[in-house]
Structure formats: structure tokens, C-alpha cells
Enzyme design. Structure first.
Site, PDB file in Angstrom:
ATOM      1  N   GLN A 191       1.802 -23.629 -67.467  1.00  0.00           N
ATOM      2  CA  GLN A 191       2.679 -23.284 -68.582  1.00  0.00           C
ATOM      3  C   GLN A 191       2.604 -21.783 -68.827  1.00  0.00           C
ATOM      4  OE1 GLN A 191       0.874 -26.004 -71.404  1.00  0.00           O
ATOM      5  NE2 GLN A 191       2.624 -27.386 -71.295  1.00  0.00           N
ATOM      6  N   GLU A 251      -6.314 -29.185 -70.856  1.00  0.00           N
ATOM      7  CA  GLU A 251      -5.861 -27.806 -71.042  1.00  0.00           C
ATOM      8  C   GLU A 251      -6.749 -27.071 -72.045  1.00  0.00           C
ATOM      9  OE1 GLU A 251      -1.926 -25.405 -72.760  1.00  0.00           O
ATOM     10  OE2 GLU A 251      -2.215 -27.526 -73.196  1.00  0.00           O
ATOM     11  N   ASP A 256      -2.486 -22.951 -68.751  1.00  0.00           N
ATOM     12  CA  ASP A 256      -1.560 -22.249 -69.625  1.00  0.00           C
ATOM     13  C   ASP A 256      -1.936 -20.770 -69.621  1.00  0.00           C
ATOM     14  OD1 ASP A 256      -0.446 -21.046 -72.064  1.00  0.00           O
ATOM     15  OD2 ASP A 256       0.159 -23.092 -72.577  1.00  0.00           O
ATOM     16  N   GLU A 264       6.930 -22.613 -71.994  1.00  0.00           N
ATOM     17  CA  GLU A 264       6.486 -23.153 -73.280  1.00  0.00           C
ATOM     18  C   GLU A 264       6.306 -21.970 -74.239  1.00  0.00           C
ATOM     19  OE1 GLU A 264       3.209 -26.424 -74.743  1.00  0.00           O
ATOM     20  OE2 GLU A 264       2.451 -24.573 -73.851  1.00  0.00           O
TER      21      GLU A 264
END
Length: 251
Positions: free
Chosen positions: A198, A137, A172, A234
Site C-alpha cells: 500500500q 501490517e 505499507d 491508500e
């Protein structure tokens, strides 16, 4: 329908970990992720997952056996033995909790030596964890200064170099927007590599509502494109987890 997961390291934090899992189920989430489960009793987590029927879909590696140290060391040259030892521990937790995804944190570093260490460690970890999917990530430098992986193009090159079917991208949206200023353009370029997503709002990492990123439009795009992975919440609730769950299309 999109499968939303609750990141219980961020949400329902006024509750115990087993209670967070029950709260996530009651709120309509389809799964949970728990970044660092290593300090909580496994049987209690297992029981809550069994009681609710929710899968635990992701944990982070390595375990946080640092005190004020870096998050991860997979891209630290010379740290291969430490990575190998701690990844095996993370894998045991993933097996016990049946977590399909393991996010391998790169840690600090720069340059070709760090890249080579990251690629080598990911290849070895992929062989050890053949029944799991490893994710990498990109994380923005503002939130984590010095973190090795903070570029999506670099992540794509690393994935190509690792070339293992069980290693993929953790996308993300919050970090993509922070890094580039246009998360949706990054998605258009690299979204096909995403195994796990996310989400969080911008700029303060609160609820993922329409704003800097048009999340309702993004959710529609995911449904239309047939994305079948999880989308994990998140974020830091602005005023309590339950009070802010109106963003979820299933509610």
C-alpha cells in the site's frame, strides 16, 4: 507493468460503493480493495465487480462491530473466541466477494501474551482460510496509538513463528516511513516477505508523488525485481480523486 489497486475506502468517496468500483475502472486501476465492506449490500458490490472485471483483492478483518473501540483484537489475550467468531464472518465476505487477501488487524496490546495470542489466532485463521492469503501490517503509533504491531522486525518474527504459507506481510510504505524514517531501508530488509503493498505520500497521506519517498524510483524497482502483487493506493486525495491521479505511471 505494476498492477495498481484503488482503495475505495479512501478514493472516490463522494460516490456510492458500486460507483466507486466503476470509477476505479475508468481511471485505469487494475483492482480495488475495500477495508470494511460489511455495511454495504453484497449483491451491489458483486455486480459492480462483474460489470468492470476488476477483482476485489483485499478486505480487513474483523468486521467493525465496535463503537469507538479498537481496530482489531487478534493480539488481545482472552479474546480468542471473539476473534474466531468475527473472523468467520469476515471469511464469508471474502468468499462472497472473492477477495484473495484478508488483512488481520492485531488491535491493541503489548508484551509476550499479546504476541502469543496473535500467533495462535493467525495459525487458526490460516487453517480456516486455506484458499486466501492472510496479511499482517505494522501500523505507526501516531496514527493508531497502542496498536500491537508497529515494528517490521517484530512482524517478521511473528511470520516466522506462525510459519504458514498463506500468511504474509502487508507492506505499507507510508507506515514504514512513519515508523522508521526510512521506508526503503525497511523494504530492503523485509520486502521479500511482502504479499501486498500500500502507498501514500508523506507526511500528510496524500497522493504518492516524489518527495519524502521517491515513488517513481520505487515503482521502477518493483518492476525490475519482478514483484507480481498489487500496489494499492491508500491515501486521502488532496483535492479530489480524479484531480490527483497523475502519479500513476499508466496514465
Amino acid at each position: 507493468m505494476i498492477k495498481f489497486a484503488a482503495n475505495i475506502s479512501f478514493l472516490f468517496k463522494d460516490l456510492s460503493v458500486p460507483e466507486r468500483i466503476h470509477a476505479a475502472a475508468a481511471a485505469g486501476f487494475s483492482a480495488v480493495e475495500f477495508l470494511f465492506p460489511y455495511d454495504d449490500p453484497v449483491p451491489g458490490i458483486q455486480q459492480a465487480l462483474s460489470d468492470t472485471g476488476l477483482p476485489l483483492v483485499l478486505i480487513n478483518a474483523p468486521p467493525p462491530n465496535y463503537t469507538g473501540g479498537a481496530r482489531g483484537f487478534a493480539a488481545v489475550p482472552g479474546g480468542e473466541e471473539r476473534f474466531r467468531h468475527d473472523f468467520r464472518r469476515a471469511l464469508r465476505y471474502a468468499q462472497a466477494l472473492r477477495s484473495r487477501f484478508i488483512h488481520v488487524m492485531a488491535g491493541p496490546g503489548e508484551g509476550e501474551a499479546a504476541r502469543a495470542a496473535f500467533v495462535a489466532n493467525l495459525r487458526e485463521a490460516a487453517e480456516l482460510a486455506r484458499d486466501h492469503v492472510l496479511t499482517i501490517e505494522p501500523i505507526n503509533q501516531g496514527d493508531m496509538p497502542g496498536y500491537f504491531l508497529s515494528d517490521f522486525d517484530a512482524a517478521a518474527e511473528i511470520l516466522d513463528a506462525v510459519d504458514r504459507p498463506n500468511v504474509g506481510l502487508q507492506f505499507d510504505v507510508y507506515h514504514a516511513q512513519k515508523i522508521t524514517g526510512d521506508a526503503m531501508a525497511v523494504w530492503a530488509r523485509h520486502g521479500r516477505r511482502a504479499r501486498h503493498i500500500q502507498i501514500a505520500g508523506l507526511p500528510d497521506r496524500h497522493e504518492p508523488v516524489a518527495g519524502v519517498v521517491d515513488y517513481p524510483a520505487f515503482f521502477r524497482h518493483l518492476e525490475e525485481s519482478g514483484y507480481d502483487g498489487y500496489v494499492s493506493a491508500e491515501y486521502h486525495p488532496a483535492a479530489g480523486t480524479e484531480a490527483g491521479l497523475g502519479w500513476m505511471p499508466t496514465r
